[in-house]
Design a protein around this motif. Sequence first.
Motif, PDB file in Angstrom:
ATOM      1  N   VAL A 248      25.193  17.311   4.867  1.00 12.89           N
ATOM      2  CA  VAL A 248      25.109  18.813   5.118  1.00 12.89           C
ATOM      3  C   VAL A 248      26.140  19.080   6.111  1.00 12.89           C
ATOM      4  CG1 VAL A 248      23.532  20.234   6.412  1.00 12.89           C
ATOM      5  CG2 VAL A 248      22.611  18.687   4.776  1.00 12.89           C
ATOM      6  N   ASP A 249      26.898  20.052   6.145  1.00 15.64           N
ATOM      7  CA  ASP A 249      27.895  20.443   6.872  1.00 15.64           C
ATOM      8  C   ASP A 249      27.270  21.860   7.579  1.00 15.64           C
ATOM      9  OD1 ASP A 249      30.151  21.067   8.024  1.00 15.64           O
ATOM     10  OD2 ASP A 249      31.108  21.983   6.519  1.00 15.64           O
ATOM     11  N   ILE A 250      27.090  21.756   9.084  1.00 17.80           N
ATOM     12  CA  ILE A 250      26.458  22.685   9.706  1.00 17.80           C
ATOM     13  C   ILE A 250      27.606  23.445  10.531  1.00 17.80           C
ATOM     14  CG2 ILE A 250      24.966  23.286  11.715  1.00 17.80           C
ATOM     15  CD1 ILE A 250      23.697  22.633   9.287  1.00 17.80           C
ATOM     16  N   ARG A 251      27.519  24.611  10.288  1.00 22.22           N
ATOM     17  CA  ARG A 251      28.468  25.428  11.100  1.00 22.22           C
ATOM     18  C   ARG A 251      27.639  26.522  11.983  1.00 22.22           C
ATOM     19  NH1 ARG A 251      33.844  25.649   9.639  1.00 22.22           N
ATOM     20  NH2 ARG A 251      34.132  23.583   8.436  1.00 22.22           N
ATOM     21  N   LEU A 252      27.908  26.459  13.253  1.00 24.38           N
ATOM     22  CA  LEU A 252      27.159  27.155  14.320  1.00 24.38           C
ATOM     23  C   LEU A 252      28.171  28.262  14.875  1.00 24.38           C
ATOM     24  CD1 LEU A 252      24.546  27.767  15.639  1.00 24.38           C
ATOM     25  CD2 LEU A 252      24.806  25.875  17.434  1.00 24.38           C
ATOM     26  N   GLU A 292      33.177  34.147   6.745  1.00 22.24           N
ATOM     27  CA  GLU A 292      33.602  34.311   5.516  1.00 22.24           C
ATOM     28  C   GLU A 292      34.883  33.187   5.490  1.00 22.24           C
ATOM     29  OE1 GLU A 292      33.785  37.825   2.720  1.00 22.24           O
ATOM     30  OE2 GLU A 292      34.080  38.561   4.971  1.00 22.24           O
ATOM     31  N   GLY A 293      35.579  33.060   6.301  1.00 19.38           N
ATOM     32  CA  GLY A 293      36.801  31.963   6.371  1.00 19.38           C
ATOM     33  C   GLY A 293      36.371  30.599   6.691  1.00 19.38           C
ATOM     34  N   LEU A 294      34.881  30.440   6.766  1.00 13.18           N
ATOM     35  CA  LEU A 294      34.699  29.041   6.646  1.00 13.18           C
ATOM     36  C   LEU A 294      33.897  28.578   5.465  1.00 13.18           C
ATOM     37  CD1 LEU A 294      32.649  29.331  10.043  1.00 13.18           C
ATOM     38  CD2 LEU A 294      34.986  28.188   9.645  1.00 13.18           C
ATOM     39  N   ILE A 295      34.065  29.434   4.491  1.00 13.04           N
ATOM     40  CA  ILE A 295      33.331  29.112   3.163  1.00 13.04           C
ATOM     41  C   ILE A 295      34.277  28.682   2.141  1.00 13.04           C
ATOM     42  CG2 ILE A 295      32.167  30.041   1.083  1.00 13.04           C
ATOM     43  CD1 ILE A 295      31.029  32.308   3.148  1.00 13.04           C
ATOM     44  N   THR A 296      34.025  27.295   1.655  1.00 14.36           N
ATOM     45  CA  THR A 296      34.980  26.793   0.677  1.00 14.36           C
ATOM     46  C   THR A 296      34.073  26.641  -0.592  1.00 14.36           C
ATOM     47  OG1 THR A 296      34.078  24.649   1.507  1.00 14.36           O
ATOM     48  CG2 THR A 296      36.008  25.497   2.355  1.00 14.36           C
ATOM     49  N   GLN A 297      33.007  26.442  -0.846  1.00 10.94           N
ATOM     50  CA  GLN A 297      31.862  26.600  -1.864  1.00 10.94           C
ATOM     51  C   GLN A 297      30.935  27.752  -1.744  1.00 10.94           C
ATOM     52  OE1 GLN A 297      31.235  22.063  -1.757  1.00 10.94           O
ATOM     53  NE2 GLN A 297      32.037  22.076  -4.160  1.00 10.94           N
ATOM     54  N   LEU A 302      24.774  28.473   2.533  1.00 13.47           N
ATOM     55  CA  LEU A 302      23.909  29.445   3.104  1.00 13.47           C
ATOM     56  C   LEU A 302      24.224  29.857   4.340  1.00 13.47           C
ATOM     57  CD1 LEU A 302      21.983  27.387   1.175  1.00 13.47           C
ATOM     58  CD2 LEU A 302      20.275  27.340   2.720  1.00 13.47           C
ATOM     59  N   PHE A 303      24.515  31.311   4.218  1.00 12.08           N
ATOM     60  CA  PHE A 303      24.819  31.953   5.408  1.00 12.08           C
ATOM     61  C   PHE A 303      23.511  32.599   6.095  1.00 12.08           C
ATOM     62  CE2 PHE A 303      25.648  36.032   7.660  1.00 12.08           C
ATOM     63  CZ  PHE A 303      26.682  35.601   8.470  1.00 12.08           C
TER      64      PHE A 303
END
Length: 378
Positions: A248-252, A292-297, A302-303
């Motif tokens: 799981v790749d978590i972006r905060l 949006e700029g962090l999304i690759t797949q 999940l946003f």
Amino acid sequence: MSGEDALRRWRLVLGRYAERALPGAALSNEERRADRALDHLYAREMERRGLRRDTRPRGGGGTLDPSALTTLGWLGELRALFPQSVCETIQAHALTNLGMQDLLDDPAVLDALEPNQDLLKALIAFKGGADPALRAKIREVTRRIVEDIVARLRPRVEAALTGRPDRFRRSTIKSMQSFDWRATIRENLATWDAERATITAEKLRFHARRRRTLPWTIILCVDQSGSMLSSTIYAAVMASILAGLPAVDIRLIVFDTAIVDLSSEAHDPVEVLMAVQLGGGTDIASAMEYAEGLITQPSRTLFVLVSDFEEGGSVTRMLAATRRMASARVTLMGLGALSDEAAPLYDRAMAERLAGCGMQVAALTPEHFAEWIAGVIA
């Protein structure tokens, strides 16, 4: 309850200002102590309304004067006189309603406070004006409270996120969620009673749980305005739990009019909360565009927008970003509240517009949030 008991109760409820109006309400020494402890806090509100505090000695002398209590002495009296639940309620009133800031500006007093979520919210709001020594103490108390919250939530959240029935392996863990009724019938066919048309289940069978690999990116985008403080706390806790899951790749991201990417700190909710800066405006559009700029797949992303949806920036840009992500098959969730109470206070009209662009909108407890994530990635 006798008339005399009722008078004493009313006297304690109304405080020292009712003493002359209730001359028959004779308080015991213990009740006088309780009256003094309550008066130390609640008389402040009466003074704001223009009533002057009568500081003349009463009964047993000046020792009953509320002004003679130190803050530490007052906290000690609360613990001696009242059960913990009452102490926590009074402490919360002191912090949130009556502005008793001397509870927070002394490290010794901080140590004496009951560690709970009301205190945590007060500490986060107060930390910006604290000196370095007090800030270190605030961090210490914050860590103690947060660790209690994580310990309470982690087992339930991980259970919702990491397990599903494995129908090819048997388990000794007895749970109706994993009950294998087909295998149970097969194992007990020998007990078939033709006359009563029943099977006696002498041997029960259950599915084992298997660990799920979650090749997903979860972006938590958190509005750090003051009204969202409870949700900010739980978002930080949830990020730390999710960060511990495999694959799981978590972006905060936390934002007001500025955007701060705390992804590298997501595993540590205390560091996240110490970095939060409450107040300022709200620019949801810019935060969404950054995400949006962090999304690759997109189809495995999940946003989650945690916000009251009161956009102070460009509504047009915010809705356009929502449509773009929805069109790219990003799964979108807007949370008006993420807390134990899940009681949102948000712009409903804006939430409806976001929903019309493809974002689900809800108010969830952490456990229900975990269940929603599990339902999406199943």
